[in-house]
Write a protein that holds these residues in place. Structure first.
Motif, PDB file in Angstrom:
ATOM      1  N   LEU A 112       0.826  -1.213   0.000  1.00 31.00           N
ATOM      2  CA  LEU A 112       0.000   0.000   0.000  1.00 31.00           C
ATOM      3  C   LEU A 112       0.858   1.260   0.000  1.00 31.00           C
ATOM      4  O   LEU A 112       0.528   2.254  -0.652  1.00 31.00           O
ATOM      5  CB  LEU A 112      -0.926  -0.002   1.213  1.00 31.00           C
ATOM      6  CG  LEU A 112      -2.057  -1.040   1.190  1.00 31.00           C
ATOM      7  CD1 LEU A 112      -2.833  -1.007   2.491  1.00 31.00           C
ATOM      8  CD2 LEU A 112      -2.985  -0.790   0.007  1.00 31.00           C
ATOM      9  N   LEU A 128       2.297   1.920  -3.579  1.00 30.30           N
ATOM     10  CA  LEU A 128       1.318   2.419  -4.532  1.00 30.30           C
ATOM     11  C   LEU A 128       0.748   3.770  -4.117  1.00 30.30           C
ATOM     12  O   LEU A 128       0.268   4.524  -4.966  1.00 30.30           O
ATOM     13  CB  LEU A 128       0.185   1.397  -4.697  1.00 30.30           C
ATOM     14  CG  LEU A 128       0.624   0.086  -5.364  1.00 30.30           C
ATOM     15  CD1 LEU A 128      -0.517  -0.912  -5.357  1.00 30.30           C
ATOM     16  CD2 LEU A 128       1.081   0.344  -6.794  1.00 30.30           C
ATOM     17  N   SER A 129       0.787   4.070  -2.839  1.00 31.82           N
ATOM     18  CA  SER A 129       0.318   5.391  -2.407  1.00 31.82           C
ATOM     19  C   SER A 129       1.239   6.508  -2.869  1.00 31.82           C
ATOM     20  O   SER A 129       0.834   7.682  -2.907  1.00 31.82           O
ATOM     21  CB  SER A 129       0.192   5.427  -0.879  1.00 31.82           C
ATOM     22  OG  SER A 129      -0.780   4.496  -0.432  1.00 31.82           O
ATOM     23  N   SER A 157      -4.987   6.802  -9.238  1.00 31.41           N
ATOM     24  CA  SER A 157      -4.161   5.888  -8.439  1.00 31.41           C
ATOM     25  C   SER A 157      -4.973   5.070  -7.442  1.00 31.41           C
ATOM     26  O   SER A 157      -4.503   4.047  -6.942  1.00 31.41           O
ATOM     27  CB  SER A 157      -3.086   6.680  -7.695  1.00 31.41           C
ATOM     28  OG  SER A 157      -3.685   7.616  -6.802  1.00 31.41           O
ATOM     29  N   VAL A 158      -6.181   5.528  -7.157  1.00 29.03           N
ATOM     30  CA  VAL A 158      -7.010   4.796  -6.205  1.00 29.03           C
ATOM     31  C   VAL A 158      -7.308   3.377  -6.699  1.00 29.03           C
ATOM     32  O   VAL A 158      -7.487   2.455  -5.896  1.00 29.03           O
ATOM     33  CB  VAL A 158      -8.323   5.571  -5.940  1.00 29.03           C
ATOM     34  CG1 VAL A 158      -9.169   5.636  -7.199  1.00 29.03           C
ATOM     35  CG2 VAL A 158      -9.108   4.926  -4.807  1.00 29.03           C
ATOM     36  N   ILE A 162      -4.536   1.089  -5.572  1.00 28.91           N
ATOM     37  CA  ILE A 162      -4.632   0.814  -4.133  1.00 28.91           C
ATOM     38  C   ILE A 162      -5.755  -0.174  -3.855  1.00 28.91           C
ATOM     39  O   ILE A 162      -5.597  -1.119  -3.069  1.00 28.91           O
ATOM     40  CB  ILE A 162      -4.839   2.133  -3.359  1.00 28.91           C
ATOM     41  CG1 ILE A 162      -3.624   3.049  -3.563  1.00 28.91           C
ATOM     42  CG2 ILE A 162      -5.068   1.859  -1.883  1.00 28.91           C
ATOM     43  CD1 ILE A 162      -3.794   4.421  -2.941  1.00 28.91           C
ATOM     44  N   VAL A 165      -4.725  -3.768  -4.693  1.00 25.08           N
ATOM     45  CA  VAL A 165      -3.914  -4.421  -3.667  1.00 25.08           C
ATOM     46  C   VAL A 165      -4.787  -4.899  -2.511  1.00 25.08           C
ATOM     47  O   VAL A 165      -4.630  -6.018  -2.008  1.00 25.08           O
ATOM     48  CB  VAL A 165      -2.821  -3.461  -3.153  1.00 25.08           C
ATOM     49  CG1 VAL A 165      -2.115  -4.050  -1.944  1.00 25.08           C
ATOM     50  CG2 VAL A 165      -1.824  -3.187  -4.261  1.00 25.08           C
ATOM     51  N   VAL A 166      -5.730  -4.072  -2.081  1.00 24.72           N
ATOM     52  CA  VAL A 166      -6.597  -4.448  -0.965  1.00 24.72           C
ATOM     53  C   VAL A 166      -7.419  -5.691  -1.305  1.00 24.72           C
ATOM     54  O   VAL A 166      -7.618  -6.579  -0.477  1.00 24.72           O
ATOM     55  CB  VAL A 166      -7.515  -3.270  -0.581  1.00 24.72           C
ATOM     56  CG1 VAL A 166      -8.520  -3.688   0.479  1.00 24.72           C
ATOM     57  CG2 VAL A 166      -6.692  -2.087  -0.086  1.00 24.72           C
ATOM     58  N   GLY A 181      -1.096  -2.581  -9.684  1.00 22.17           N
ATOM     59  CA  GLY A 181      -1.421  -3.009  -8.324  1.00 22.17           C
ATOM     60  C   GLY A 181      -1.292  -4.517  -8.153  1.00 22.17           C
ATOM     61  O   GLY A 181      -0.751  -4.990  -7.136  1.00 22.17           O
TER      62      GLY A 181
END
Length: 499
Positions: free
Chosen positions: A5, A8-9, A25-26, A29, A32-33, A140
């Motif tokens: 995280l 990628l943030s 970019s969200v 993220i 990944v979650v 991601g």
């Protein structure tokens, strides 16, 4: 997860000319979650499903968006119909069992298509939206998979391998425990409430076979993730037969049902007298110990990935089972109430002439059946390849005296204590004989379940041999240590050969 995280943030801090990447970019993220799992197989499965669903949905949404723009005033209608059609077809297609492994991909496909169509209609940038979403999702998934592989990798196939080997040891411990407890005439004074509701409990016998019986869903899940994993470690085949591990575990579960039923004999209300159990003690212990030995040997073979040797692994347990069957034949009068036998007790009355003609034939049949002269030969039994046979009926667990989770034991009694054996009461005497017959039959039930367990071992051995062949397990004969060492060792070997 935290490291992925953080990496990628960093995209949100990008300036020109990467403003679009910072704005979208969200999606990286969120990928990944959603994708990051503990095992590599699960992460790879979700990552590929997400990437494939995004790519297909992006291409379809891009083509439908361009088509809707060319339609002019029918643009809204085309978009509405396309959303309905895609949603209906994607939801319908994932209901097929063959599409179960791609269920997550269908969800991503539907979400991506609707997002690109809606946002593209508002901004008019179908191509830019589709490209940005696909690239960020791919980024991601790549970061999540790379970190999962490089930092403490956990393989689903390895977990499945260890789970199957562990279940062998658990069933072996349960088999030994249930036979020893039965011969020691030990029962629960207060049965744990968790056992009655089939929950996890600390009882050693219960915990061993319960783990094997309840591991079906876990094994199926691990196998579904393991098939996505590339060759690694000891599993260097391109298409490793993980489904055979599940098949071996299913054969083991088929044997564990017999241990579960024998445990039910200990939990039952009606118990056999201790003196009758001691008659068959040596034979029962031998069958139990030999059966547990085979389970442990197979578990170690699975763990070490070795094939069986040339010797018959079932020879000793078959011999023990035949000795038990012969002892039952010789002492069969202990398992039934001989006073109630039909031989010699048939009322002599006039009946139908046809019935009188069949008396001698029927009596001969009953005499043959009562002598129990047949000897069981398990080697001659043809074990069916299917799983259609019915398992033996289990005894209903005793109702707990009190609520609690502690195992409290006491010596068993032959029949319920409220029965009064008084010679002056005919009714009480009949009840006592009824319970005495039932208690003897409980011993016959336990022994028959143990012999059935031995008969089911053949299916287990066959499944293991199939796994060994398909997975190319090591041959134990080839594992003999080769002669290594210095000059003195080689010289002594040469002299030995010359002699």
């Amino acid at each position: 997860m935290g490291l992925a995280l953080i990496l990628l943030s960093l995209l949100i801090f990008l300036k020109k000319p990467f403003e679009d990447v910072s704005r979208y970019s969200v999606w990286a993220i969120l990928t990944v979650v959603v994708v990051f799992e503990f095992s590599i197989g699960a992460t790879l499965s979700k990552g590929l499903n997400r990437g494939l669903g995004t790519l297909l949905a992006g291409g379809l949404a891009l083509g439908m968006g361009i088509l809707s723009q060319l339609a002019g005033k029918w643009e809204e209608l085309i978009i509405t119909v396309s959303i309905f059609t895609v949603g209906f077809c994607a939801t319908y297609a994932k209901q097929y069992p063959t599409m179960k492994a791609y269920e997550y991909g269908f969800r991503v496909f539907l979400i991506t298509y609707c997002y690109i169509i809606v946002s593209g209609y508002r901004t008019g940038e179908f191509v830019q939206t589709a490209i940005n979403r696909f690239l960020l999702i791919a980024l991601g998934a790549t970061v999540a998979l790379g970190i999962n592989v490089c930092i403490y990798p956990i393989w689903a196939g390895e977990d499945l391998h260890n789970l199957v080997a562990k279940n062998f040891m658990g069933v072996a411990a349960s088999l030994e425990g249930v036979v020893n407890n039965y011969l020691n005439c030990v029962e629960y004074e207060r049965v744990p409430s968790k056992i009655l509701t089939y929950q996890a409990a600390d009882d050693v016998v219960y915990k061993g076979y319960r783990s094997a019986v309840e591991s079906t869903s876990t094994e199926d899940s691990l196998m579904g993730f393991a098939v996505w994993e590339p060759p690694h470690g000891r599993y260097k085949m391109l298409r490793y037969p993980w489904q055979n591990y599940v098949k071996v575990s299913g054969a083991l579960r088929h044997c564990a049902f017999m241990v579960m039923a024998m445990h039910g004999c200990i939990l039952s209300e009606i118990q056999a007298p201790p003196e009758k159990r001691q008659v068959f003690k040596r034979e029962l212990q031998k069958v139990g110990s030999e059966g547990a030995k085979i389970l442990r040997d197979l578990g170690n073979k699975v763990k070490k990935m070795e094939k069986l040797g040339e010797e018959d692994i079932l020879y000793e347990v078959h011999e023990a089972a035949e000795e038990l069957q012969q002892k039952i034949d010789k002492k069969s009068f202990l398992l039934v109430n001989s006073e109630s036998w039909e031989i010699g007790n048939r009322p002599r009355g006039e009946g139908d002439p046809q019935d009188l003609l069949n008396v001698d034939e029927e009596r001969h049949f009953l005499e043959y059946k009562s002598l129990s002269e047949a000897v069981l030969d398990l080697r001659a039994v043809k074990v069916p390849k299917g799983w259609g046979e019915q398992a033996a009926a289990e005894k209903k667990p005793a109702v707990p005296v009190g609520v609690g989770d502690e195992n409290m034991f006491r010596k068993q009694i032959s029949w319920p204590a409220h029965i009064s054996f008084t010679a002056d009461a005919v009714t009480k005497e009949e009840e006592s004989k009824t319970y005495e017959s039932a208690s003897s039959l409980s011993l016959a039930t336990f022994t028959s379940l143990l012999i059935e367990f031995v008969a089911r071992l053949q299916n287990l051995v066959d499944s293991f041999e199939e796994l060994g062949e398909r997975a190319k397990f090591k041959d134990p004969l080839e594992q003999a240590p080769t002669t290594t060492g210095g000059f003195s060792n080689r010289l002594s070997n040469v002299l030995t050969v010359k002699d």
